[in-house]
Design a protein around this motif. Structure first.
Motif, mmCIF file in Angstrom:
data_model
loop_
_atom_site.group_PDB
_atom_site.id
_atom_site.type_symbol
_atom_site.label_atom_id
_atom_site.label_comp_id
_atom_site.label_asym_id
_atom_site.label_seq_id
_atom_site.Cartn_x
_atom_site.Cartn_y
_atom_site.Cartn_z
ATOM 1 N N LEU A 5 45.631 -17.008 -39.301
ATOM 2 C CA LEU A 5 45.600 -15.855 -38.408
ATOM 3 C C LEU A 5 46.415 -14.692 -38.960
ATOM 4 O O LEU A 5 45.969 -13.546 -38.941
ATOM 5 C CB LEU A 5 46.119 -16.250 -37.021
ATOM 6 N N ARG A 6 47.604 -14.971 -39.472
ATOM 7 C CA ARG A 6 48.451 -13.888 -39.958
ATOM 8 C C ARG A 6 47.829 -13.202 -41.170
ATOM 9 O O ARG A 6 47.842 -11.970 -41.276
ATOM 10 C CB ARG A 6 49.848 -14.422 -40.296
ATOM 11 N N GLU A 7 47.252 -13.987 -42.073
ATOM 12 C CA GLU A 7 46.612 -13.391 -43.253
ATOM 13 C C GLU A 7 45.378 -12.584 -42.857
ATOM 14 O O GLU A 7 45.137 -11.500 -43.389
ATOM 15 C CB GLU A 7 46.231 -14.483 -44.245
ATOM 16 N N SER A 8 44.606 -13.095 -41.893
ATOM 17 C CA SER A 8 43.422 -12.381 -41.429
ATOM 18 C C SER A 8 43.811 -11.076 -40.744
ATOM 19 O O SER A 8 43.156 -10.042 -40.937
ATOM 20 C CB SER A 8 42.628 -13.269 -40.473
ATOM 21 N N ALA A 9 44.880 -11.103 -39.944
ATOM 22 C CA ALA A 9 45.337 -9.890 -39.264
ATOM 23 C C ALA A 9 45.856 -8.865 -40.271
ATOM 24 O O ALA A 9 45.659 -7.660 -40.100
ATOM 25 C CB ALA A 9 46.427 -10.238 -38.252
ATOM 26 N N LEU A 33 32.485 -10.830 -35.492
ATOM 27 C CA LEU A 33 33.728 -10.107 -35.240
ATOM 28 C C LEU A 33 34.845 -10.630 -36.141
ATOM 29 O O LEU A 33 34.907 -11.829 -36.440
ATOM 30 C CB LEU A 33 34.146 -10.256 -33.776
ATOM 31 N N ASP A 34 35.735 -9.741 -36.554
ATOM 32 C CA ASP A 34 36.934 -10.168 -37.279
ATOM 33 C C ASP A 34 37.762 -11.059 -36.375
ATOM 34 O O ASP A 34 37.876 -10.815 -35.167
ATOM 35 C CB ASP A 34 37.757 -8.954 -37.708
ATOM 36 N N MET A 35 38.399 -12.087 -36.957
ATOM 37 C CA MET A 35 39.077 -13.082 -36.138
ATOM 38 C C MET A 35 40.148 -12.493 -35.211
ATOM 39 O O MET A 35 40.203 -12.857 -34.026
ATOM 40 C CB MET A 35 39.687 -14.181 -37.002
ATOM 41 N N PRO A 36 41.047 -11.600 -35.661
ATOM 42 C CA PRO A 36 42.047 -11.073 -34.723
ATOM 43 C C PRO A 36 41.431 -10.348 -33.533
ATOM 44 O O PRO A 36 41.883 -10.512 -32.392
ATOM 45 C CB PRO A 36 42.870 -10.121 -35.600
ATOM 46 N N ILE A 37 40.377 -9.546 -33.779
ATOM 47 C CA ILE A 37 39.706 -8.842 -32.676
ATOM 48 C C ILE A 37 39.012 -9.835 -31.756
ATOM 49 O O ILE A 37 39.047 -9.700 -30.524
ATOM 50 C CB ILE A 37 38.714 -7.811 -33.233
ATOM 51 N N LEU A 38 38.396 -10.862 -32.330
ATOM 52 C CA LEU A 38 37.706 -11.874 -31.528
ATOM 53 C C LEU A 38 38.685 -12.637 -30.646
ATOM 54 O O LEU A 38 38.434 -12.834 -29.447
ATOM 55 C CB LEU A 38 36.963 -12.843 -32.458
ATOM 56 N N GLY A 90 51.213 -11.144 -36.216
ATOM 57 C CA GLY A 90 52.132 -10.328 -36.990
ATOM 58 C C GLY A 90 51.878 -8.839 -36.884
ATOM 59 O O GLY A 90 52.617 -8.050 -37.463
ATOM 60 N N ASN A 91 50.850 -8.413 -36.170
ATOM 61 C CA ASN A 91 50.606 -6.987 -35.933
ATOM 62 C C ASN A 91 49.765 -6.837 -34.670
ATOM 63 O O ASN A 91 49.444 -7.834 -34.004
ATOM 64 C CB ASN A 91 49.934 -6.318 -37.148
ATOM 65 N N GLY A 92 49.394 -5.603 -34.341
ATOM 66 C CA GLY A 92 48.714 -5.337 -33.070
ATOM 67 C C GLY A 92 47.207 -5.339 -33.124
ATOM 68 O O GLY A 92 46.566 -4.919 -32.156
ATOM 69 N N THR A 93 46.597 -5.833 -34.206
ATOM 70 C CA THR A 93 45.128 -5.774 -34.299
ATOM 71 C C THR A 93 44.408 -6.543 -33.186
ATOM 72 O O THR A 93 43.332 -6.111 -32.771
ATOM 73 C CB THR A 93 44.661 -6.295 -35.670
ATOM 74 N N PRO A 94 44.921 -7.665 -32.655
ATOM 75 C CA PRO A 94 44.193 -8.329 -31.560
ATOM 76 C C PRO A 94 44.052 -7.466 -30.306
ATOM 77 O O PRO A 94 43.145 -7.688 -29.504
ATOM 78 C CB PRO A 94 45.040 -9.581 -31.275
#
Length: 565
Positions: free
Chosen positions: A188-192, A502-507, A529-533
């Motif tokens: 998750l962190r790498e994807s974000a 969808l990208d995993m963080p958004i999903l 690790g960031n606000g993308t979700p």
């Protein structure tokens, strides 16, 4: 001396505020990454205090719920209509949640022999949507039952909710932050981080954190690398935007036009975002000491509600390209707030109607650009009670209308009527800002106090009957709560990944938004690790906040029909 029990029975308002105080204190206790929250804490406290036999009038409960549901619709109106029309790809996951919840309820009612109250409470708790309690309670009150039978079913709603909420919350937090990334075979962190960079981000500041360094900075630079370029061409070397405010040439300092050609040896004053200034300075030339006449002007900040249809749907980078020449040059976007959540301010972040944009720049430039975006959000503590009163009144009148189809009496009820009125008034306020005034802090207080008071009134009225339901179902309700929470999320995960791409963080943020769960998005942004979700969360949150409360009456009717057969 009068006993405590007698005092509570004689003055039930004392029991109400005792439940609010104790409940919010209990709800603030943190168990690792989990918190019950004030609403669930208030429900538990009121159930305990209700064992004394204290009761509150139904009028208190009805008024509190009407105010809460109107404020809920009002704050979500602009985002709801914007997301339904524009972000249907992500918003469709809210519909997935609704249909899967109803399908699971259709299985659970005959399998577990659930009465209408317990069925609605299971749905409310597993979906972590407190508003369902109110709409379902209204629906039960309209059933052709004796007052005692109605009271028992309404008690079952709050008891089932209190039992399943905690387990549903834990389940969805663990699913989004731990289990779902494992199922998708992604970190998750790498994807974000990849998504952050894809959107043009150059730092890794997490949601909820505040930068220790200033967002906007000024630098005095000697022109070398961009000599021969026009000022505008040089500024467009970076996506987030830097503005050249001054040029010193041959001992003279002047304000350049966008078409001014830079010469080798010019000394320029550049103002812009810190993350954009680093590559800009590297492209222009070495930094120079500050000189008289080359000092940066003080920046002004202004919050703006985005209402212009022409701007909604643009990325920040596209917006900057559109306004570089003309009135918007020199104004920077310092922050975006959407549904009370901060959205990452990245070049490829898409702006939506209803966003609150924080602009920074010279005061005169901000005054010119505000009408091109929407209208200025002027800090105020004044609430227009004419506007609020008419809105709630129309909602109640709308809820009182009914239509009979066969043996079924269809009506929105107070909850549905005030929700529709709140959505309409919120939309009107966004489109025509001269109408009414309900500041965001005031709306939040109405929501929090209205829902907490309603929950406390219902919990106090439940009294000793609550123990009967817990004894009847035992561990079966918590297990059902976990399944009803996880299965819709798993279906949405599959659809969002396999079909919507969808990208995993958004999903995962969208899955958290389906449950309207603030603890879940907080845990998810920490794990990412960031606000993308948050980008996905705000879309489904706005839509589910409207759809889920409407499931209360549907759950009651469905369970009643199955029981009849």
């Amino acid at each position: 001396m009068e006993s405590a029990f007698a005092l509570l029975a004689r003055q039930p308002e004392i029991a109400l505020f005792l439940a609010l105080a104790v409940g919010h204190a209990v709800g603030a206790i943190r168990f690792g990454p989990f918190q019950l929250g004030g609403i669930c804490g208030t429900l538990i406290a009121s159930l305990v205090i209700g064992q004394t036999g204290v009761r509150l009038d139904d009028d208190v409960k009805n008024v509190a719920f009407a105010v809460f549901i109107f404020a809920l619709g009002f704050t979500g109106g602009p985002q709801f209509f914007a997301n339904v029309a524009r972000e249907w790809r992500i918003g469709v996951l809210s519909l997935v949640e609704v249909f899967v919840l109803l399908a699971l309820l259709a299985i659970a009612v005959p399998l577990m022999r659930l009465d209408p109250g317990t069925a609605a409470g299971l749905l409310a708790g597993a979906a972590t949507e407190s508003a369902v309690i109110g709409t379902a309670s209204e629906a039960i009150a309209r059933l052709a039952l004796t007052p005692d039978a109605v009271r028992v079913l309404q008690t079952n709603i709050v008891t089932a909710y209190s039992v399943t909420y905690l387990f549903g919350l834990i389940a969805i937090v663990l699913f989004t932050s731990q289990l779902a990334p494992w199922l998708l075979r992604e970190n998750l962190r790498e994807s974000a981080t990849r998504l952050w960079q894809k959107l043009g981000g150059q730092n890794d500041m997490q949601e909820g954190q505040t930068a220790a360094l200033p967002l906007l900075v000024a630098r005095v630079l000697r022109v070398e690398g961009v000599a021969g370029m026009r000022v505008l061409e040089a500024e467009r070397q970076v996506a987030l935007g830097v503005t050249i405010r001054r040029i010193r040439r041959d001992g003279e300092t002047f304000k350049p036009s966008p078409d001014e050609v830079l010469r080798a040896g010019d000394v320029v004053l550049a103002v812009g975002r810190r993350d954009a200034m680093i590559p800009f300075a590297a492209a222009v030339g070495p930094e120079m000491p500050e000189e008289p006449g080359m000092d940066a002007v003080i920046q002004a900040e202004q919050a703006v509600l985005l209402t212009r249809r022409e701007v909604a749907g643009l990325t920040i980078a596209r917006l900057r390209q559109a306004v570089d020449v003309g009135m918007g040059r020199g104004v920077f976007l310092a922050g975006i707030s959407r549904m009370q959540h901060r959205v990452p301010t990245l070049p490829e972040t898409v702006l939506e109607r209803g966003d609150v944009l924080t602009l920074s720049g010279p005061d005169e430039a901000i005054r010119r650009v505000v009408p091109e975006l929407g209208y200025a959000v002027t800090p105020t503590i004044r609430t227009d009670f004419v506007f609020l009163g008419i809105g709630v009144l129309l909602g109640m009148l709308l809820g009182s209308l009914s239509m009979k189809i066969g043996q079924v009496d269809l009506t929105l009820g107070t909850g549905g009527g005030c929700l529709v009125a709140g959505l309409a008034f919120g939309w009107l306020r966004a489109r025509f800002p001269v109408m009414g005034s309900l500041p965001a802090p005031a709306a939040e207080i109405l929501k929090d106090f209205g829902l907490a008071t309603f929950i406390a009134a219902v919990g106090l009225s439940a009294g000793p009957d609550a123990l009967l339901l817990i004894t009847k179902f035992g561990l079966l309700l918590p297990v059902a709560g976990v399944l009803v929470s996880i299965i819709p999320a798993a279906v949405s995960l599959y659809i969002g990944r396999r079909w919507l791409k969808l990208d995993m963080p958004i999903l995962l943020g969208a899955v958290a938004g389906q449950h309207c769960s603030t603890p879940t998005i907080m845990a998810l942004t920490n794990a990412a690790g960031n606000g993308t979700p948050v980008i996905g969360y705000t879309i489904t949150y706005a839509i589910s906040n409207v759809l889920l409360p409407l499931l209360g009456p549907i759950a009651v009717v469905m369970a009643s029909a199955m029981a009849a057969h």
